[in-house]
Design a protein around this motif. Structure first.
Motif, PDB file in Angstrom:
ATOM      1  N   LEU A   1      33.253  18.267 -12.455  1.00  0.00           N
ATOM      2  CA  LEU A   1      34.589  17.708 -12.218  1.00  0.00           C
ATOM      3  C   LEU A   1      35.137  18.049 -10.837  1.00  0.00           C
ATOM      4  N   ARG A   2      34.445  18.924 -10.108  1.00  0.00           N
ATOM      5  CA  ARG A   2      34.904  19.320  -8.771  1.00  0.00           C
ATOM      6  C   ARG A   2      33.983  18.739  -7.709  1.00  0.00           C
ATOM      7  N   ASP A   3      34.563  18.358  -6.571  1.00  0.00           N
ATOM      8  CA  ASP A   3      33.774  17.868  -5.436  1.00  0.00           C
ATOM      9  C   ASP A   3      33.411  19.034  -4.517  1.00  0.00           C
ATOM     10  N   TRP A   4      32.250  18.906  -3.889  1.00  0.00           N
ATOM     11  CA  TRP A   4      31.749  19.952  -2.991  1.00  0.00           C
ATOM     12  C   TRP A   4      31.326  19.326  -1.666  1.00  0.00           C
TER      13      TRP A   4
ATOM     14  N   THR B   1      21.652  14.073   2.080  1.00  0.00           N
ATOM     15  CA  THR B   1      22.770  14.310   1.172  1.00  0.00           C
ATOM     16  C   THR B   1      22.291  14.829  -0.189  1.00  0.00           C
ATOM     17  N   PRO B   2      22.733  16.024  -0.564  1.00  0.00           N
ATOM     18  CA  PRO B   2      22.299  16.589  -1.842  1.00  0.00           C
ATOM     19  C   PRO B   2      23.153  16.089  -2.996  1.00  0.00           C
ATOM     20  N   PRO B   3      22.630  16.162  -4.224  1.00  0.00           N
ATOM     21  CA  PRO B   3      23.422  15.805  -5.408  1.00  0.00           C
ATOM     22  C   PRO B   3      24.336  16.973  -5.771  1.00  0.00           C
ATOM     23  N   THR B   4      25.436  17.082  -5.066  1.00  0.00           N
ATOM     24  CA  THR B   4      26.290  18.274  -5.149  1.00  0.00           C
ATOM     25  C   THR B   4      26.767  18.565  -6.573  1.00  0.00           C
ATOM     26  N   HIS B   5      27.218  17.543  -7.277  1.00  0.00           N
ATOM     27  CA  HIS B   5      27.734  17.760  -8.627  1.00  0.00           C
ATOM     28  C   HIS B   5      26.622  18.221  -9.569  1.00  0.00           C
ATOM     29  N   VAL B   6      25.424  17.690  -9.364  1.00  0.00           N
ATOM     30  CA  VAL B   6      24.286  18.066 -10.199  1.00  0.00           C
ATOM     31  C   VAL B   6      23.902  19.517  -9.955  1.00  0.00           C
ATOM     32  N   VAL B   7      23.966  19.946  -8.697  1.00  0.00           N
ATOM     33  CA  VAL B   7      23.669  21.335  -8.364  1.00  0.00           C
ATOM     34  C   VAL B   7      24.687  22.270  -9.030  1.00  0.00           C
ATOM     35  N   ALA B   8      25.960  21.900  -8.972  1.00  0.00           N
ATOM     36  CA  ALA B   8      26.998  22.721  -9.600  1.00  0.00           C
ATOM     37  C   ALA B   8      26.753  22.846 -11.103  1.00  0.00           C
ATOM     38  N   ALA B   9      26.390  21.735 -11.731  1.00  0.00           N
ATOM     39  CA  ALA B   9      26.098  21.750 -13.164  1.00  0.00           C
ATOM     40  C   ALA B   9      24.858  22.592 -13.457  1.00  0.00           C
ATOM     41  N   PHE B  10      23.866  22.497 -12.585  1.00  0.00           N
ATOM     42  CA  PHE B  10      22.616  23.221 -12.791  1.00  0.00           C
ATOM     43  C   PHE B  10      22.832  24.729 -12.725  1.00  0.00           C
ATOM     44  N   LEU B  11      23.708  25.185 -11.844  1.00  0.00           N
ATOM     45  CA  LEU B  11      23.991  26.615 -11.755  1.00  0.00           C
ATOM     46  C   LEU B  11      24.603  27.133 -13.055  1.00  0.00           C
ATOM     47  N   VAL B  12      25.496  26.345 -13.647  1.00  0.00           N
ATOM     48  CA  VAL B  12      26.062  26.729 -14.939  1.00  0.00           C
ATOM     49  C   VAL B  12      24.954  26.805 -15.985  1.00  0.00           C
ATOM     50  N   ALA B  13      24.050  25.826 -15.947  1.00  0.00           N
ATOM     51  CA  ALA B  13      22.932  25.810 -16.888  1.00  0.00           C
ATOM     52  C   ALA B  13      22.001  27.005 -16.674  1.00  0.00           C
ATOM     53  N   LEU B  14      21.760  27.375 -15.419  1.00  0.00           N
ATOM     54  CA  LEU B  14      20.905  28.519 -15.118  1.00  0.00           C
ATOM     55  C   LEU B  14      21.512  29.822 -15.640  1.00  0.00           C
ATOM     56  N   ARG B  15      22.813  29.972 -15.477  1.00  0.00           N
ATOM     57  CA  ARG B  15      23.469  31.187 -15.977  1.00  0.00           C
ATOM     58  C   ARG B  15      23.416  31.252 -17.493  1.00  0.00           C
ATOM     59  N   ALA B  16      23.575  30.104 -18.144  1.00  0.00           N
ATOM     60  CA  ALA B  16      23.468  30.067 -19.607  1.00  0.00           C
ATOM     61  C   ALA B  16      22.043  30.374 -20.051  1.00  0.00           C
ATOM     62  N   HIS B  17      21.071  29.902 -19.281  1.00  0.00           N
ATOM     63  CA  HIS B  17      19.658  30.176 -19.565  1.00  0.00           C
ATOM     64  C   HIS B  17      19.394  31.675 -19.533  1.00  0.00           C
ATOM     65  N   GLU B  18      19.916  32.353 -18.520  1.00  0.00           N
ATOM     66  CA  GLU B  18      19.753  33.807 -18.416  1.00  0.00           C
ATOM     67  C   GLU B  18      20.438  34.510 -19.586  1.00  0.00           C
ATOM     68  N   ALA B  19      21.652  34.061 -19.940  1.00  0.00           N
ATOM     69  CA  ALA B  19      22.403  34.684 -21.030  1.00  0.00           C
ATOM     70  C   ALA B  19      21.694  34.522 -22.373  1.00  0.00           C
ATOM     71  N   GLU B  20      20.916  33.468 -22.520  1.00  0.00           N
ATOM     72  CA  GLU B  20      20.196  33.216 -23.767  1.00  0.00           C
ATOM     73  C   GLU B  20      18.940  34.063 -23.896  1.00  0.00           C
ATOM     74  N   GLY B  21      18.572  34.714 -22.795  1.00  0.00           N
ATOM     75  CA  GLY B  21      17.366  35.530 -22.825  1.00  0.00           C
ATOM     76  C   GLY B  21      16.257  34.999 -21.962  1.00  0.00           C
ATOM     77  N   GLY B  22      16.615  34.099 -21.020  1.00  0.00           N
ATOM     78  CA  GLY B  22      15.638  33.579 -20.088  1.00  0.00           C
ATOM     79  C   GLY B  22      14.598  32.702 -20.762  1.00  0.00           C
ATOM     80  N   VAL B  23      13.397  32.708 -20.192  1.00  0.00           N
ATOM     81  CA  VAL B  23      12.326  31.852 -20.703  1.00  0.00           C
ATOM     82  C   VAL B  23      11.998  32.193 -22.155  1.00  0.00           C
ATOM     83  N   ALA B  24      11.949  33.470 -22.470  1.00  0.00           N
ATOM     84  CA  ALA B  24      11.597  33.880 -23.835  1.00  0.00           C
ATOM     85  C   ALA B  24      12.650  33.409 -24.834  1.00  0.00           C
ATOM     86  N   GLY B  25      13.922  33.602 -24.489  1.00  0.00           N
ATOM     87  CA  GLY B  25      14.986  33.199 -25.399  1.00  0.00           C
ATOM     88  C   GLY B  25      15.059  31.694 -25.584  1.00  0.00           C
TER      89      GLY B  25
END
Length: 397
Positions: free
Chosen positions: A37-40, A254-278
């Motif tokens: 929802l935010r522009d970068w 030109t990068p997909p700025t909004h997609v990158v922002a979303a991906f970072l949130v997804a990466l942090r959630a991935h780590e919180a779930e236990g990474g690859v194993a989780g």
């Protein structure tokens, strides 16, 4: 992992969206959607820091030995990144052995043809796995082959290919391995201390649970250096993208700025779930619950349990003449579940994905919906035709 917490974040019941039971794009969390929802500004220091964090977090998934690698995000769909990997790491006078057992291995061969790279294909048909002994024999017979390309999880069938033994055979013969881990990276381990390869490729909208818009190539720094001048595509030149990012922190175009922002949130959630194993554990539970439920209804999986991936599962269509896949699909969608058509050439099939913001409770709802749908269609039995079972019997032991 706290399944109740996960279930509370699932967007489909709240937003009225169907669950995407596909190999990607897939169902994402509300937090991932909200991040867009935010522009970068693509040149801004804040966005450059986001790109740096993205690269660092992805490299951390390689485990011990990851310091020898670097991560290069690339605009476009996953296929863009596969092509970038091939045209950048295979020299123009190189020769590739493509291990194909489905649509994505065949697409790799087609891409190499477009790029003018010499190649041969080990075609295992729709669903048989390429084995290390076969790779070893082909490499022994053809000393001109410089690279082997393997598909980690071939989603046209759902098969999990044996990359470890493929890697052992490749390096025993003194060649280099490139891995298309598009639908597996982030949920299935591919640690460099366990499996040797020069580069892998994956995408934002797969097991990390981001949205479509870019892929990424993770490669040895030595290979990235050697890639200079190999590419016959300006925009898909991995070395040029890597050099620019390391020098300026920016993407070349030109990068997909909004997609990158979303991906970072997804990466942090991935780590919180236990990474690859989780993440892999949740997907495995999804698969096991869903497969058990579908088998109770009479459905048969294409693959034996040994080869079933936790990414997507192929089922044979029932032999009952009242079963029409288009109707089954529409009725399942009306119940909130979008499944995937099959890609087999010999018998009719369909696929059910296990990845995305779903847990075992959702998968039980999937099988309940399948039962209701069969009843509505008047299908008495989900047993496949005998020909389908004969095809499955051809699978390697």
């Amino acid at each position: 992992m706290n399944m109740t917490s996960l279930d509370n974040t699932l967007p489909a019941p709240r937003l009225g969206e169907p669950y995407l039971l596909t190999p990607g794009p897939l169902t994402t969390s509300y937090a991932v959607k909200e991040a867009m929802l935010r522009d970068w500004g693509s040149w801004d220091d804040d966005f450059r820091a986001m790109t740096a964090e993205l690269r660092t977090r992805l490299l951390a998934m390689l485990g011990k030995g990851g310091d020898d690698f670097d991560c290069v995000p690339m605009q476009g769909s996953g296929t863009f990144s596969v092509e970038a990997m091939l045209c950048s790491f295979v020299p123009r006078d190189g020769k590739v052995l493509v291990l194909a057992n489905g649509a994505y291995g065949q697409r790799t061969a087609q891409t190499l043809a477009y790029l003018g790279r010499d190649h041969v294909v080990l075609d295992k048909g729709d669903y048989l796995p390429p084995r290390g002994v076969e790779v070893a024999q082909i490499l022994a017979d053809d000393p001109e082959i410089t690279h082997v390309v393997a598909i980690h999880c071939e989603t046209s069938s759902g098969i999990l290919n044996p990359v470890e033994e493929i890697s052992e055979a490749t390096y025993a013969a003194g060649r280099k391995l490139l891995v298309d881990s598009m639908s597996a990276f982030g949920a299935l381990p591919l640690e460099v201390a366990q499996v040797r390869y020069e580069a892998l490729v994956s995408s934002a909208n797969k097991c990390i649970e981001g949205v479509p818009g870019f892929g990424f190539i993770i490669a040895r720094k030595s290979e990235l250096e050697l890639a200079k001048g190999n590419s016959n595509s300006m925009s898909l030149d991995v070395h040029a993208q890597w050099a620019t990012m390391n020098k300026t922190g920016q993407w070349r175009f030109t990068p997909p700025t909004h997609v990158v922002a979303a991906f970072l949130v997804a990466l942090r959630a991935h780590e919180a779930e236990g990474g690859v194993a989780g993440r892999g554990a949740r997907y495995t539970r999804n698969r096991d619950v869903m497969v058990a439920g579908m088998r109770e209804l009479g459905f048969e999986t294409l693959l034996k349990d040994r080869w079933l991936s936790p990414i997507i599962v192929t089922f044979f269509c029932p032999a009952d003449p009242k079963f029409v896949f288009a109707d089954f699909y529409a009725l399942m969608k009306a119940k909130g579940f979008i499944i995937y058509p099959g890609k087999l050439t010999v018998v009719d099939s369909f696929r059910v994905g296990c990845i995305g913001q779903m847990d075992e409770h959702v998968m039980r709802r999937v099988t309940a919906a399948a039962k209701e749908t069969l009843e509505e269609m008047g299908v008495k039995s989900a047993t496949p035709p005998s020909r389908a079972l004969e095809e499955r019997a051809k699978l390697a032991a």
